[in-house]
Every structure is written in C-alpha cells, then in structure tokens.
Design a protein around this motif. Structure first.
Motif, PDB file in Angstrom:
ATOM      1  N   VAL A  25      -7.129  24.798  17.878  1.00  0.00           N
ATOM      2  CA  VAL A  25      -5.752  25.288  17.916  1.00  0.00           C
ATOM      3  C   VAL A  25      -5.017  24.612  19.056  1.00  0.00           C
ATOM      4  CG1 VAL A  25      -6.280  27.283  19.391  1.00  0.00           C
ATOM      5  CG2 VAL A  25      -4.368  27.395  17.808  1.00  0.00           C
ATOM      6  N   ARG A  26      -3.722  24.364  18.847  1.00  0.00           N
ATOM      7  CA  ARG A  26      -2.841  23.886  19.913  1.00  0.00           C
ATOM      8  C   ARG A  26      -1.698  24.877  20.016  1.00  0.00           C
ATOM      9  NH1 ARG A  26      -2.364  17.288  19.814  1.00  0.00           N
ATOM     10  NH2 ARG A  26      -4.390  16.903  18.869  1.00  0.00           N
ATOM     11  N   GLY A  27      -1.477  25.372  21.227  1.00  0.00           N
ATOM     12  CA  GLY A  27      -0.375  26.298  21.481  1.00  0.00           C
ATOM     13  C   GLY A  27       0.751  25.578  22.190  1.00  0.00           C
ATOM     14  N   VAL A  28       1.883  25.388  21.496  1.00  0.00           N
ATOM     15  CA  VAL A  28       3.044  24.735  22.084  1.00  0.00           C
ATOM     16  C   VAL A  28       3.973  25.851  22.571  1.00  0.00           C
ATOM     17  CG1 VAL A  28       4.916  23.088  21.767  1.00  0.00           C
ATOM     18  CG2 VAL A  28       2.790  22.830  20.444  1.00  0.00           C
ATOM     19  N   VAL A  29       3.897  26.142  23.864  1.00  0.00           N
ATOM     20  CA  VAL A  29       4.675  27.239  24.447  1.00  0.00           C
ATOM     21  C   VAL A  29       6.034  26.685  24.865  1.00  0.00           C
ATOM     22  CG1 VAL A  29       4.742  29.070  26.175  1.00  0.00           C
ATOM     23  CG2 VAL A  29       2.525  28.285  25.269  1.00  0.00           C
ATOM     24  N   ARG A  49      -4.958  17.396  32.131  1.00  0.00           N
ATOM     25  CA  ARG A  49      -6.397  17.527  31.944  1.00  0.00           C
ATOM     26  C   ARG A  49      -7.179  16.948  33.121  1.00  0.00           C
ATOM     27  NH1 ARG A  49      -8.332  17.613  26.205  1.00  0.00           N
ATOM     28  NH2 ARG A  49     -10.099  16.573  27.167  1.00  0.00           N
ATOM     29  N   SER A  50      -8.261  17.620  33.482  1.00  0.00           N
ATOM     30  CA  SER A  50      -9.098  17.152  34.582  1.00  0.00           C
ATOM     31  C   SER A  50      -9.995  15.993  34.166  1.00  0.00           C
ATOM     32  CB  SER A  50      -9.949  18.296  35.140  1.00  0.00           C
ATOM     33  OG  SER A  50     -10.776  18.842  34.134  1.00  0.00           O
ATOM     34  N   ASP A  51     -10.298  15.848  32.876  1.00  0.00           N
ATOM     35  CA  ASP A  51     -11.224  14.795  32.447  1.00  0.00           C
ATOM     36  C   ASP A  51     -10.573  13.429  32.307  1.00  0.00           C
ATOM     37  OD1 ASP A  51      -9.770  15.470  30.166  1.00  0.00           O
ATOM     38  OD2 ASP A  51     -11.519  15.564  28.850  1.00  0.00           O
ATOM     39  N   ASN A  52      -9.282  13.379  31.908  1.00  0.00           N
ATOM     40  CA  ASN A  52      -8.670  12.061  31.688  1.00  0.00           C
ATOM     41  C   ASN A  52      -7.270  11.922  32.291  1.00  0.00           C
ATOM     42  OD1 ASN A  52      -7.002  13.460  29.928  1.00  0.00           O
ATOM     43  ND2 ASN A  52      -7.922  12.613  28.081  1.00  0.00           N
ATOM     44  N   GLY A  53      -6.759  12.963  32.932  1.00  0.00           N
ATOM     45  CA  GLY A  53      -5.462  12.903  33.590  1.00  0.00           C
ATOM     46  C   GLY A  53      -4.263  12.970  32.667  1.00  0.00           C
ATOM     47  N   ALA A  54      -4.492  13.123  31.371  1.00  0.00           N
ATOM     48  CA  ALA A  54      -3.393  13.173  30.405  1.00  0.00           C
ATOM     49  C   ALA A  54      -2.731  14.546  30.400  1.00  0.00           C
ATOM     50  CB  ALA A  54      -3.904  12.840  29.008  1.00  0.00           C
ATOM     51  N   TRP A  55      -1.427  14.544  30.136  1.00  0.00           N
ATOM     52  CA  TRP A  55      -0.685  15.787  29.946  1.00  0.00           C
ATOM     53  C   TRP A  55      -0.792  16.198  28.484  1.00  0.00           C
ATOM     54  CZ3 TRP A  55       1.248  18.743  33.719  1.00  0.00           C
ATOM     55  CH2 TRP A  55       1.425  18.162  34.977  1.00  0.00           C
ATOM     56  N   THR A  56      -1.026  17.498  28.255  1.00  0.00           N
ATOM     57  CA  THR A  56      -1.172  18.009  26.894  1.00  0.00           C
ATOM     58  C   THR A  56      -0.604  19.414  26.802  1.00  0.00           C
ATOM     59  OG1 THR A  56      -3.327  19.098  27.191  1.00  0.00           O
ATOM     60  CG2 THR A  56      -3.364  16.744  26.633  1.00  0.00           C
ATOM     61  N   ALA A  94      -5.536  16.955  10.843  1.00  0.00           N
ATOM     62  CA  ALA A  94      -6.871  16.536  11.268  1.00  0.00           C
ATOM     63  C   ALA A  94      -6.720  15.384  12.247  1.00  0.00           C
ATOM     64  CB  ALA A  94      -7.704  16.107  10.073  1.00  0.00           C
ATOM     65  N   THR A  95      -7.431  15.452  13.343  1.00  0.00           N
ATOM     66  CA  THR A  95      -7.378  14.375  14.332  1.00  0.00           C
ATOM     67  C   THR A  95      -8.223  13.193  13.865  1.00  0.00           C
ATOM     68  OG1 THR A  95      -9.320  15.087  15.610  1.00  0.00           O
ATOM     69  CG2 THR A  95      -7.184  16.087  16.199  1.00  0.00           C
ATOM     70  N   HIS A  96      -8.024  12.081  14.546  1.00  0.00           N
ATOM     71  CA  HIS A  96      -8.880  10.919  14.328  1.00  0.00           C
ATOM     72  C   HIS A  96     -10.280  11.243  14.854  1.00  0.00           C
ATOM     73  CE1 HIS A  96      -7.446  10.618  18.453  1.00  0.00           C
ATOM     74  NE2 HIS A  96      -8.516   9.900  18.697  1.00  0.00           N
ATOM     75  N   LEU A  97     -11.228  10.400  14.559  1.00  0.00           N
ATOM     76  CA  LEU A  97     -12.588  10.580  15.059  1.00  0.00           C
ATOM     77  C   LEU A  97     -12.584  10.460  16.578  1.00  0.00           C
ATOM     78  CD1 LEU A  97     -15.625  10.875  14.369  1.00  0.00           C
ATOM     79  CD2 LEU A  97     -15.740   8.377  14.384  1.00  0.00           C
ATOM     80  N   VAL A  98     -13.193  11.432  17.238  1.00  0.00           N
ATOM     81  CA  VAL A  98     -13.314  11.432  18.695  1.00  0.00           C
ATOM     82  C   VAL A  98     -14.781  11.197  19.023  1.00  0.00           C
ATOM     83  CG1 VAL A  98     -13.058  12.830  20.791  1.00  0.00           C
ATOM     84  CG2 VAL A  98     -11.418  13.094  18.910  1.00  0.00           C
ATOM     85  N   GLN A  99     -15.047  10.258  19.928  1.00  0.00           N
ATOM     86  CA  GLN A  99     -16.418  10.021  20.376  1.00  0.00           C
ATOM     87  C   GLN A  99     -16.462  10.185  21.890  1.00  0.00           C
ATOM     88  OE1 GLN A  99     -18.625   6.857  18.657  1.00  0.00           O
ATOM     89  NE2 GLN A  99     -20.165   6.857  20.257  1.00  0.00           N
ATOM     90  N   TYR A 100     -17.368  11.049  22.340  1.00  0.00           N
ATOM     91  CA  TYR A 100     -17.516  11.328  23.759  1.00  0.00           C
ATOM     92  C   TYR A 100     -18.562  10.395  24.379  1.00  0.00           C
ATOM     93  CZ  TYR A 100     -14.694  15.396  22.778  1.00  0.00           C
ATOM     94  OH  TYR A 100     -13.661  16.213  22.400  1.00  0.00           O
ATOM     95  N   ALA A 101     -18.575  10.322  25.694  1.00  0.00           N
ATOM     96  CA  ALA A 101     -19.473   9.425  26.428  1.00  0.00           C
ATOM     97  C   ALA A 101     -20.946   9.671  26.081  1.00  0.00           C
ATOM     98  CB  ALA A 101     -19.253   9.570  27.931  1.00  0.00           C
ATOM     99  N   ASN A 102     -21.297  10.912  25.749  1.00  0.00           N
ATOM    100  CA  ASN A 102     -22.694  11.223  25.414  1.00  0.00           C
ATOM    101  C   ASN A 102     -23.047  10.865  23.974  1.00  0.00           C
ATOM    102  OD1 ASN A 102     -21.456  13.214  23.911  1.00  0.00           O
ATOM    103  ND2 ASN A 102     -22.464  14.929  24.945  1.00  0.00           N
ATOM    104  N   ALA A 145       0.287  11.537  25.073  1.00  0.00           N
ATOM    105  CA  ALA A 145      -0.058  10.826  23.836  1.00  0.00           C
ATOM    106  C   ALA A 145       0.918  11.142  22.706  1.00  0.00           C
ATOM    107  CB  ALA A 145      -1.482  11.191  23.417  1.00  0.00           C
ATOM    108  N   GLU A 146       0.964  10.250  21.738  1.00  0.00           N
ATOM    109  CA  GLU A 146       1.874  10.411  20.596  1.00  0.00           C
ATOM    110  C   GLU A 146       1.619  11.698  19.824  1.00  0.00           C
ATOM    111  OE1 GLU A 146       4.739   8.981  19.483  1.00  0.00           O
ATOM    112  OE2 GLU A 146       4.584   8.086  21.469  1.00  0.00           O
ATOM    113  N   ASP A 147       0.349  12.092  19.677  1.00  0.00           N
ATOM    114  CA  ASP A 147       0.084  13.331  18.941  1.00  0.00           C
ATOM    115  C   ASP A 147       0.620  14.545  19.703  1.00  0.00           C
ATOM    116  OD1 ASP A 147      -2.076  12.995  20.834  1.00  0.00           O
ATOM    117  OD2 ASP A 147      -3.228  14.488  19.726  1.00  0.00           O
ATOM    118  N   GLN A 148       0.673  14.457  21.031  1.00  0.00           N
ATOM    119  CA  GLN A 148       1.255  15.548  21.826  1.00  0.00           C
ATOM    120  C   GLN A 148       2.768  15.615  21.587  1.00  0.00           C
ATOM    121  OE1 GLN A 148      -0.606  17.759  23.541  1.00  0.00           O
ATOM    122  NE2 GLN A 148      -2.427  16.648  22.920  1.00  0.00           N
ATOM    123  N   ARG A 149       3.414  14.464  21.579  1.00  0.00           N
ATOM    124  CA  ARG A 149       4.854  14.418  21.279  1.00  0.00           C
ATOM    125  C   ARG A 149       5.129  14.956  19.883  1.00  0.00           C
ATOM    126  NH1 ARG A 149       7.225  11.542  25.327  1.00  0.00           N
ATOM    127  NH2 ARG A 149       5.852  10.129  26.444  1.00  0.00           N
TER     128      ARG A 149
END
Length: 167
Positions: A25-29, A49-56, A94-102, A145-149
């Motif tokens: 879920v995404r909550g756009v307040v 975000r603390s993991d990548n510095g992006a605003w969301t 649906a988001t694109h495929l996400v792959q994490y470092a692990n 990111a564009e999906d956030q916009r």
C-alpha cells in the motif's frame, strides 16, 4: 532496505530468492488547509528513506489478511507519527521487478490511497526514514522517482476514478 516482515522471511525459507508477488500500500497524505486557513496549493507528506536517500510517500507491505485502508493508516503512523484517514483509492498498479542486494526478487501490487491528515505533527518515527515533512506539490524534493510523482498526481486528481496501469 525496510525491515522484512516475518511472514516473508518464512516464505523465503521455502522459495529462496525466486520472484515473490507482494501486496503493498502507498498512502499519499495531502494537506489542503492548516487550522482554519486554506493553503494556496496542497502539500504532500513525504519521508526520506534511510536505505537509499530517496523521498517517497509512505508505503509498506500489507500483513496477511490486512485491508489496504488499515495498512495505509498503520504505515503512515509508523513512519511519520501522523494519524491520517483514507479518502479514496487513487489507483492500483504492479511495480517493476525489484532485486535486493541479497538476491531476493519481488514485485509489489500497490494499492494507492489518497489520505488526509487527522492529527499529529510529522517526525521520523522509525528506522526506515531519516527525514519527514510536508512539501508543496509544486516544490517537491529530490530525489523523487517517477512512480512517486505518478501516485501523487493520482491523489491530487480529487474525485477521479481509480487509475489503473494497463502496460
């Protein structure tokens, strides 16, 4: 990376790093007034975000059986200390495929909710973010990111039917 819920860690013991379909879920307040004063333009509540510095916008994985509205309220409160209420479903995609470092791979099915604040002042309220605040929709911070916009635009289109991506 945001903390992985226990139920997903349990699934990973069976499927390894294979693609996993995850409801989220995404909550756009959106804040359109402060006290008795109408704002010249809406403001959106964002977290850095603390993991990548992006605003969301606030977002998160739904617990098994959790309704999207309840999950969005929970995520906004956990991440920002703001109590917000869902106004409408702004869209689903649906988001694109996400792959994490692990090596874990997943795709999220995001239910996007337009929300309005009820009470509380925003603050960093967990270890998933390093900053939080209200931003005028014409002066959004970077990186965003564009999906956030996209989801912010969906929420700003007050009264519109839910958006559905078809590609």
């Amino acid at each position: 990376m945001a903390p992985t819920p226990e139920f997903i860690r349990d699934l990973r013991t069976h499927i390894g790093t294979s693609d996993l379909w995850i409801p989220a879920v995404r909550g756009v307040v959106l804040r359109r007034r402060v006290g008795d004063v109408d704002l010249p333009e809406p403001e959106v509540l964002l977290v850095r975000r603390s993991d990548n510095g992006a605003w969301t916008v606030t977002s998160g994985i739904l617990d098994p059986g959790e309704q999207p509205g309840k999950g969005a309220v929970r995520e906004v409160a956990e991440e920002t200390a703001v109590l917000a209420r869902p106004v409408r479903v702004a869209g689903v995609f649906a988001t694109h495929l996400v792959q994490y470092a692990n090596g874990d791979r997943c795709r999220f099915l995001d239910t996007v909710l337009e929300m309005e604040p009820v009470e509380g002042e925003p603050r960093v309220n967990d270890d998933e973010s390093v900053d939080v605040g209200w931003f005028s929709v014409s002066a959004l911070p970077e990186p965003l990111a564009e999906d956030q916009r996209m989801v912010i635009d969906w929420a700003l289109d007050a009264g519109a039917p839910a958006q559905l991506l078809m590609e």
